[in-house]
Motif scaffolding. Structure first.
Motif, PDB file in Angstrom:
ATOM      1  N   CYS A  23       0.849  -1.200   0.000  1.00  0.00           N
ATOM      2  CA  CYS A  23       0.000   0.000   0.000  1.00  0.00           C
ATOM      3  C   CYS A  23       0.882   1.245   0.000  1.00  0.00           C
ATOM      4  N   ASP A  24       0.700   2.086  -0.997  1.00  0.00           N
ATOM      5  CA  ASP A  24       1.370   3.381  -1.057  1.00  0.00           C
ATOM      6  C   ASP A  24       0.451   4.380  -0.361  1.00  0.00           C
ATOM      7  N   ASN A  25       0.700   4.632   0.923  1.00  0.00           N
ATOM      8  CA  ASN A  25      -0.213   5.428   1.738  1.00  0.00           C
ATOM      9  C   ASN A  25       0.001   6.926   1.597  1.00  0.00           C
ATOM     10  N   SER A  26       1.266   7.346   1.565  1.00  0.00           N
ATOM     11  CA  SER A  26       1.600   8.763   1.444  1.00  0.00           C
ATOM     12  C   SER A  26       3.049   8.852   0.984  1.00  0.00           C
ATOM     13  N   ASP A  27       3.551  10.089   0.881  1.00  0.00           N
ATOM     14  CA  ASP A  27       4.925  10.260   0.402  1.00  0.00           C
ATOM     15  C   ASP A  27       5.945   9.618   1.330  1.00  0.00           C
ATOM     16  N   ASP A  28       5.579   9.412   2.611  1.00  0.00           N
ATOM     17  CA  ASP A  28       6.532   8.838   3.562  1.00  0.00           C
ATOM     18  C   ASP A  28       5.932   7.703   4.385  1.00  0.00           C
ATOM     19  N   SER A  29       4.960   6.995   3.796  1.00  0.00           N
ATOM     20  CA  SER A  29       4.349   5.868   4.511  1.00  0.00           C
ATOM     21  C   SER A  29       3.869   4.804   3.539  1.00  0.00           C
ATOM     22  N   LYS A  63      -4.075  12.768  -3.538  1.00  0.00           N
ATOM     23  CA  LYS A  63      -3.531  14.002  -4.126  1.00  0.00           C
ATOM     24  C   LYS A  63      -4.585  14.734  -4.955  1.00  0.00           C
ATOM     25  N   LYS A  64      -5.697  14.076  -5.236  1.00  0.00           N
ATOM     26  CA  LYS A  64      -6.796  14.709  -5.968  1.00  0.00           C
ATOM     27  C   LYS A  64      -7.740  15.481  -5.035  1.00  0.00           C
ATOM     28  N   ILE A  65      -7.539  15.372  -3.727  1.00  0.00           N
ATOM     29  CA  ILE A  65      -8.397  16.093  -2.775  1.00  0.00           C
ATOM     30  C   ILE A  65      -8.093  17.587  -2.869  1.00  0.00           C
ATOM     31  N   ILE A  90     -13.250  19.744   3.048  1.00  0.00           N
ATOM     32  CA  ILE A  90     -13.585  19.219   4.372  1.00  0.00           C
ATOM     33  C   ILE A  90     -13.524  17.701   4.249  1.00  0.00           C
ATOM     34  N   VAL A  91     -12.561  17.078   4.901  1.00  0.00           N
ATOM     35  CA  VAL A  91     -12.316  15.642   4.767  1.00  0.00           C
ATOM     36  C   VAL A  91     -12.848  14.913   5.994  1.00  0.00           C
ATOM     37  N   ILE A  92     -13.702  13.928   5.769  1.00  0.00           N
ATOM     38  CA  ILE A  92     -14.273  13.125   6.852  1.00  0.00           C
ATOM     39  C   ILE A  92     -13.814  11.683   6.680  1.00  0.00           C
ATOM     40  N   GLU A  93     -13.125  11.136   7.670  1.00  0.00           N
ATOM     41  CA  GLU A  93     -12.715   9.733   7.620  1.00  0.00           C
ATOM     42  C   GLU A  93     -13.820   8.874   8.219  1.00  0.00           C
ATOM     43  N   ILE A  94     -14.302   7.924   7.436  1.00  0.00           N
ATOM     44  CA  ILE A  94     -15.426   7.090   7.852  1.00  0.00           C
ATOM     45  C   ILE A  94     -14.914   5.705   8.248  1.00  0.00           C
ATOM     46  N   GLY A  95     -14.959   5.427   9.546  1.00  0.00           N
ATOM     47  CA  GLY A  95     -14.504   4.145  10.058  1.00  0.00           C
ATOM     48  C   GLY A  95     -14.573   4.146  11.578  1.00  0.00           C
ATOM     49  N   LEU A 118      -3.652  11.781   6.094  1.00  0.00           N
ATOM     50  CA  LEU A 118      -4.545  12.718   5.428  1.00  0.00           C
ATOM     51  C   LEU A 118      -4.216  14.167   5.773  1.00  0.00           C
ATOM     52  N   LYS A 119      -3.908  14.438   7.038  1.00  0.00           N
ATOM     53  CA  LYS A 119      -3.590  15.810   7.439  1.00  0.00           C
ATOM     54  C   LYS A 119      -2.349  16.323   6.711  1.00  0.00           C
ATOM     55  N   ARG A 120      -1.349  15.458   6.556  1.00  0.00           N
ATOM     56  CA  ARG A 120      -0.140  15.878   5.834  1.00  0.00           C
ATOM     57  C   ARG A 120      -0.439  16.087   4.350  1.00  0.00           C
ATOM     58  N   ALA A 121      -1.323  15.244   3.808  1.00  0.00           N
ATOM     59  CA  ALA A 121      -1.602  15.291   2.372  1.00  0.00           C
ATOM     60  C   ALA A 121      -2.453  16.491   1.976  1.00  0.00           C
ATOM     61  N   ILE A 122      -3.425  16.853   2.814  1.00  0.00           N
ATOM     62  CA  ILE A 122      -4.387  17.877   2.405  1.00  0.00           C
ATOM     63  C   ILE A 122      -3.937  19.291   2.762  1.00  0.00           C
ATOM     64  N   GLY A 123      -2.968  19.443   3.652  1.00  0.00           N
ATOM     65  CA  GLY A 123      -2.449  20.760   3.963  1.00  0.00           C
ATOM     66  C   GLY A 123      -3.278  21.519   4.987  1.00  0.00           C
ATOM     67  N   SER A 124      -2.817  22.694   5.332  1.00  0.00           N
ATOM     68  CA  SER A 124      -3.409  23.456   6.430  1.00  0.00           C
ATOM     69  C   SER A 124      -4.727  24.136   6.072  1.00  0.00           C
ATOM     70  N   LYS A 125      -4.993  24.352   4.788  1.00  0.00           N
ATOM     71  CA  LYS A 125      -6.237  25.029   4.392  1.00  0.00           C
ATOM     72  C   LYS A 125      -7.450  24.106   4.513  1.00  0.00           C
ATOM     73  N   ALA A 126      -7.234  22.823   4.372  1.00  0.00           N
ATOM     74  CA  ALA A 126      -8.334  21.864   4.440  1.00  0.00           C
ATOM     75  C   ALA A 126      -8.656  21.530   5.894  1.00  0.00           C
ATOM     76  N   SER A 127      -9.838  20.960   6.104  1.00  0.00           N
ATOM     77  CA  SER A 127     -10.263  20.540   7.449  1.00  0.00           C
ATOM     78  C   SER A 127     -10.422  19.024   7.463  1.00  0.00           C
ATOM     79  N   TYR A 128     -10.009  18.399   8.564  1.00  0.00           N
ATOM     80  CA  TYR A 128     -10.091  16.942   8.690  1.00  0.00           C
ATOM     81  C   TYR A 128     -10.885  16.573   9.938  1.00  0.00           C
ATOM     82  N   PHE A 129     -11.751  15.573   9.810  1.00  0.00           N
ATOM     83  CA  PHE A 129     -12.537  15.103  10.953  1.00  0.00           C
ATOM     84  C   PHE A 129     -12.645  13.576  10.950  1.00  0.00           C
TER      85      PHE A 129
END
Length: 309
Positions: free
Chosen positions: A149-155, A257-259, A264-269, A278-289
């Motif tokens: 699984c390629d999860n992120s640039d460093d995971s 990277k298409k987000i 506003i990103v919601i993780e469902i689980g 996700l927080k590293r990928a979406i940057g400071s302008k986006a919101s994560y919950f």
């Protein structure tokens, strides 16, 4: 949509005080009953079904049921996605959120995913999260250990046979590289060690989804590289798509990277397993919950706080 690894004993039971969530969970329990599965027995804190190596189907259907209930709850309060990404089995829930599959088809897809893997007599294997890039993982993984699984640039998540994987994990620790074993119930997904389950899964899924629907543009595939998004197998929420999802590498990093940067990103689980990624990928302008949290004293309050924000 989170995949395997977010499960925990007793998850979701406190949210049964919310009518919409409870009604969805009761419907899922009824769907599973003819297959000899007691959903609430699986979730019981007195049992240990979600950590037993020999019954991965329990984790699959439990996670899926809770994700369906969370999607139903979000719909009830008027939260509808403009886009969606699933990690591994999380793509089953994309099919539900996208309207490609019914709740019953989605839940039974997770059931067949589990039973075909259990019945395939696969070798004892495992998975681990590693703090390196995909290209680094391809270079350092020894023979028989696969970047899965390629999860992120460093995971990344790696898969391998049990003993070689454990030996490699120890080496990574000695080299001061972050590594953590993932609870995959003794299986190594998204590599050759799960290939034997493919034909049975494909056959079961064809019966379950005889008339597959096209995936909408909202659903960003993490099962295929972007260069293959226009191919027939990628365009449909079909048996072939979900079988490929189990066998192939997870391309989550490319998908997220298409987000949009202001999303506003919601993780469902049942737990926000992908929060840091996700927080590293979406940057400071986006919101994560996240919507639920493992070991949280009051998951109803946690959910309501997230909805309020």
């Amino acid at each position: 949509m989170t995949g395997m690894g977010c499960q925990w004993t007793g998850m979701g039971l406190s949210l049964m005080s919310i009518d919409v969530f409870a009604e969805s969970m009761f419907r899922s329990a009824e769907i599973l009953k003819p297959y000899g599965i007691d959903l609430f027995d699986i979730l019981s804190p007195e049992k240990n079904h979600l950590h037993s190596d020999d019954r991965i189907v329990a984790s699959f259907v439990a996670i899926c049921s809770i994700q369906i209930a969370l999607i139903d709850l979000l719909r009830h309060v008027g939260v509808h996605p403009d886009g969606m990404v699933g990690h591994s089995t999380g793509e089953l829930l994309c099919a539900y959120a996208d309207g490609c599959c019914t709740a019953e088809q989605t839940l039974l897809s997770s059931y067949y995913r589990g039973t075909t893997v259990e019945n395939a007599k696969l070798p004892k294997a495992g998975m681990a999260a590693v703090g390196v890039s995909w290209s680094q993982a391809q270079k350092i993984c020894p023979k028989g250990i696969y970047p899965a699984c390629d999860n992120s640039d460093d995971s990344v998540t790696i898969s391998g046979l049990k003993e070689p994987l454990e030996q490699f994990v120890e080496k990574l620790k000695q080299d001061n590289i972050f590594v953590r074993l993932v609870n995959s119930h003794g299986f190594g997904f998204h590599c050759e060690y799960v290939q034997a389950a493919g034909p049975a899964l494909n056959s079961a899924m064809k019966k379950l989804i005889p008339s597959p629907k096209p995936r909408s543009e909202r659903w960003i595939s993490s099962s295929y590289p972007e260069s293959e998004w226009d191919t027939p197998d990628c365009k449909m929420a079909s048996a072939e798509y979900f079988t490929h999802n189990l066998m192939s590498s997870v391309r989550f990093n490319d998908a997220i990277k298409k987000i949009p940067s202001d999303a506003i990103v919601i993780e469902i689980g049942p737990h926000f397993l992908l929060q840091s990624i996700l927080k590293r990928a979406i940057g400071s302008k986006a919101s994560y919950f996240g919507l639920m949290k493992r070991n949280e004293e009051d998951n109803v309050r946690f959910l309501m706080d997230s909805l309020g924000k």
